[in-house]
Design a protein around this motif. Structure first.
Motif, PDB file in Angstrom:
ATOM      1  N   SER A  19      68.384   4.478  96.064  1.00  0.00           N
ATOM      2  CA  SER A  19      67.027   3.996  96.353  1.00  0.00           C
ATOM      3  C   SER A  19      67.073   2.865  97.384  1.00  0.00           C
ATOM      4  N   PHE A  20      68.082   2.006  97.312  1.00  0.00           N
ATOM      5  CA  PHE A  20      68.212   0.932  98.307  1.00  0.00           C
ATOM      6  C   PHE A  20      68.380   1.528  99.701  1.00  0.00           C
ATOM      7  N   GLU A  21      69.251   2.518  99.795  1.00  0.00           N
ATOM      8  CA  GLU A  21      69.501   3.160 101.093  1.00  0.00           C
ATOM      9  C   GLU A  21      68.226   3.804 101.638  1.00  0.00           C
ATOM     10  N   LEU A  22      67.503   4.514 100.776  1.00  0.00           N
ATOM     11  CA  LEU A  22      66.293   5.209 101.223  1.00  0.00           C
ATOM     12  C   LEU A  22      65.143   4.241 101.494  1.00  0.00           C
ATOM     13  N   PHE A  23      64.956   3.266 100.626  1.00  0.00           N
ATOM     14  CA  PHE A  23      63.860   2.308 100.821  1.00  0.00           C
ATOM     15  C   PHE A  23      64.044   1.515 102.112  1.00  0.00           C
ATOM     16  N   THR A  24      65.290   1.178 102.434  1.00  0.00           N
ATOM     17  CA  THR A  24      65.520   0.373 103.638  1.00  0.00           C
ATOM     18  C   THR A  24      65.551   1.215 104.913  1.00  0.00           C
ATOM     19  N   SER A  25      65.846   2.515 104.794  1.00  0.00           N
ATOM     20  CA  SER A  25      65.866   3.355 105.998  1.00  0.00           C
ATOM     21  C   SER A  25      64.531   4.054 106.237  1.00  0.00           C
ATOM     22  N   GLY A  27      61.567   3.446 104.083  1.00  0.00           N
ATOM     23  CA  GLY A  27      60.433   2.707 103.538  1.00  0.00           C
ATOM     24  C   GLY A  27      60.062   3.257 102.175  1.00  0.00           C
ATOM     25  N   ILE A  28      59.531   2.414 101.327  1.00  0.00           N
ATOM     26  CA  ILE A  28      59.224   2.847  99.956  1.00  0.00           C
ATOM     27  C   ILE A  28      58.111   3.891  99.928  1.00  0.00           C
ATOM     28  N   ASN A  29      57.119   3.750 100.793  1.00  0.00           N
ATOM     29  CA  ASN A  29      55.991   4.692 100.774  1.00  0.00           C
ATOM     30  C   ASN A  29      56.396   6.090 101.228  1.00  0.00           C
ATOM     31  N   GLN A  30      57.429   6.170 102.073  1.00  0.00           N
ATOM     32  CA  GLN A  30      57.888   7.468 102.566  1.00  0.00           C
ATOM     33  C   GLN A  30      59.013   8.050 101.709  1.00  0.00           C
ATOM     34  N   THR A  31      59.391   7.353 100.654  1.00  0.00           N
ATOM     35  CA  THR A  31      60.465   7.815  99.774  1.00  0.00           C
ATOM     36  C   THR A  31      59.871   8.299  98.459  1.00  0.00           C
ATOM     37  N   SER A  32      60.216   9.507  98.068  1.00  0.00           N
ATOM     38  CA  SER A  32      59.730  10.044  96.790  1.00  0.00           C
ATOM     39  C   SER A  32      60.857   9.989  95.756  1.00  0.00           C
ATOM     40  N   ILE A  33      60.487  10.129  94.510  1.00  0.00           N
ATOM     41  CA  ILE A  33      61.489  10.205  93.442  1.00  0.00           C
ATOM     42  C   ILE A  33      62.382  11.415  93.677  1.00  0.00           C
ATOM     43  N   SER A  34      61.807  12.514  94.155  1.00  0.00           N
ATOM     44  CA  SER A  34      62.603  13.709  94.467  1.00  0.00           C
ATOM     45  C   SER A  34      63.671  13.404  95.512  1.00  0.00           C
ATOM     46  N   ASP A  35      63.315  12.610  96.534  1.00  0.00           N
ATOM     47  CA  ASP A  35      64.294  12.207  97.552  1.00  0.00           C
ATOM     48  C   ASP A  35      65.453  11.440  96.909  1.00  0.00           C
ATOM     49  N   VAL A  37      66.507  11.355  93.654  1.00  0.00           N
ATOM     50  CA  VAL A  37      67.385  12.102  92.736  1.00  0.00           C
ATOM     51  C   VAL A  37      68.230  13.134  93.487  1.00  0.00           C
ATOM     52  N   LYS A  38      67.656  13.733  94.525  1.00  0.00           N
ATOM     53  CA  LYS A  38      68.418  14.716  95.300  1.00  0.00           C
ATOM     54  C   LYS A  38      69.628  14.052  95.955  1.00  0.00           C
ATOM     55  N   LYS A  39      69.381  12.898  96.603  1.00  0.00           N
ATOM     56  CA  LYS A  39      70.473  12.208  97.293  1.00  0.00           C
ATOM     57  C   LYS A  39      71.479  11.625  96.294  1.00  0.00           C
ATOM     58  N   ALA A  40      70.994  11.203  95.122  1.00  0.00           N
ATOM     59  CA  ALA A  40      71.886  10.628  94.107  1.00  0.00           C
ATOM     60  C   ALA A  40      72.650  11.704  93.348  1.00  0.00           C
ATOM     61  N   GLY A  41      72.179  12.941  93.436  1.00  0.00           N
ATOM     62  CA  GLY A  41      72.851  14.037  92.753  1.00  0.00           C
ATOM     63  C   GLY A  41      72.638  14.052  91.246  1.00  0.00           C
ATOM     64  N   VAL A  42      71.425  13.636  90.825  1.00  0.00           N
ATOM     65  CA  VAL A  42      71.102  13.676  89.396  1.00  0.00           C
ATOM     66  C   VAL A  42      69.784  14.426  89.199  1.00  0.00           C
ATOM     67  N   ALA A  43      69.551  14.828  87.964  1.00  0.00           N
ATOM     68  CA  ALA A  43      68.300  15.531  87.648  1.00  0.00           C
ATOM     69  C   ALA A  43      67.132  14.546  87.617  1.00  0.00           C
ATOM     70  N   PHE A  51      63.981   4.614  84.575  1.00  0.00           N
ATOM     71  CA  PHE A  51      62.897   3.972  85.318  1.00  0.00           C
ATOM     72  C   PHE A  51      61.584   4.720  85.087  1.00  0.00           C
ATOM     73  N   LYS A  52      60.471   3.948  85.101  1.00  0.00           N
ATOM     74  CA  LYS A  52      59.149   4.553  84.904  1.00  0.00           C
ATOM     75  C   LYS A  52      58.681   5.292  86.153  1.00  0.00           C
ATOM     76  N   ASP A  53      58.905   4.676  87.315  1.00  0.00           N
ATOM     77  CA  ASP A  53      58.461   5.248  88.591  1.00  0.00           C
ATOM     78  C   ASP A  53      59.230   4.558  89.713  1.00  0.00           C
ATOM     79  N   LYS A  54      58.886   4.866  90.958  1.00  0.00           N
ATOM     80  CA  LYS A  54      59.677   4.301  92.060  1.00  0.00           C
ATOM     81  C   LYS A  54      59.427   2.804  92.226  1.00  0.00           C
ATOM     82  N   TYR A  55      58.288   2.313  91.731  1.00  0.00           N
ATOM     83  CA  TYR A  55      58.030   0.873  91.820  1.00  0.00           C
ATOM     84  C   TYR A  55      58.847   0.110  90.781  1.00  0.00           C
TER      85      TYR A  55
END
Length: 200
Positions: A19-25, A27-35, A37-43, A51-55
């Motif tokens: 999430s740090f990598e995606l949020f900083t590259s 932005g948080i608004n352009q990053t989804s939970i799907s993005d 988990v896919k990059k982290a390799g988890v369900a 976590f409750k949500d991306k916030y």
């Protein structure tokens, strides 16, 4: 730490790092939970175990990164021969500002949310093993100080808000001054605030 606890920590660390990598590259608004988990390799269900949500993950990430900044500053402080809490707060402030100026991706993530309230809430409910207990250390510093302060938490809130806002403008925009010129002014202001809060 058992295997289950170890796996849990690995998954949570992976989600936080991703999430740090995606949020900083992106932005948080352009990053989804799907993005994430896919990059982290988890369900996706695994995400919601932690976590409750991306916030929520953003807040936990900010608390963790802020805690790491503080931890490094505190380790450096222990090498110094400083006795007054005023000098200790100033030393850590300078150290953290220099670290942020050297890591502007981190600064871009946390600057708007580097608030005492968010940090206090996150650290008091989510401190991980191995992290510096920031709140305990600050509380202990005030308790051990020969100088006593009225409402030290409010005082620290004001200092953190001022330093984070002014530091961001200085590092990113060089306004109203570059950081090396602003730091002495911040030191002057922080000392002034702390002296106004002293109990005589």
């Amino acid at each position: 730490m058992g295997t289950w606890d170890s796996n849990k920590k690995l998954k949570m660390d992976s989600l936080l790092n991703t999430s740090f990598e995606l949020f900083t590259s992106k932005g948080i608004n352009q990053t989804s939970i799907s993005d994430i988990v896919k990059k982290a390799g988890v369900a996706k269900g695994t995400f919601y175990l932690y976590f409750k949500d991306k916030y929520d993950i953003r807040n936990r990430l900010i608390a963790r990164k802020s805690n790491q900044l503080f931890g490094v500053a505190y380790e450096e402080l222990l090498k110094e021969d400083l006795h007054s809490i005023e000098d200790k707060i100033i030393f850590m402030m300078k150290h953290i500002l220099v670290e942020l100026s050297n890591n502007q991706m981190l600064l871009s993530l946390i600057y708007k949310d580097l608030s005492w309230a968010l940090f206090k809430e996150a650290m008091s409910t989510n401190i991980d093993a191995g992290e510096t207990d920031f709140l305990h250390i600050i509380t202990q510093m005030f308790e051990e100080s020969e100088v006593k302060y009225r409402n030290p938490e409010l005082m620290m809130f004001l200092i953190v808000e001022m330093v984070s806002s002014a530091g961001y403008s200085s590092i990113i925009y060089k306004q109203p001054q570059p950081l090396d010129e602003l730091i002495p002014e911040l030191e002057y202001a922080v000392r002034g605030i702390m002296r106004e809060y002293e109990i005589h």
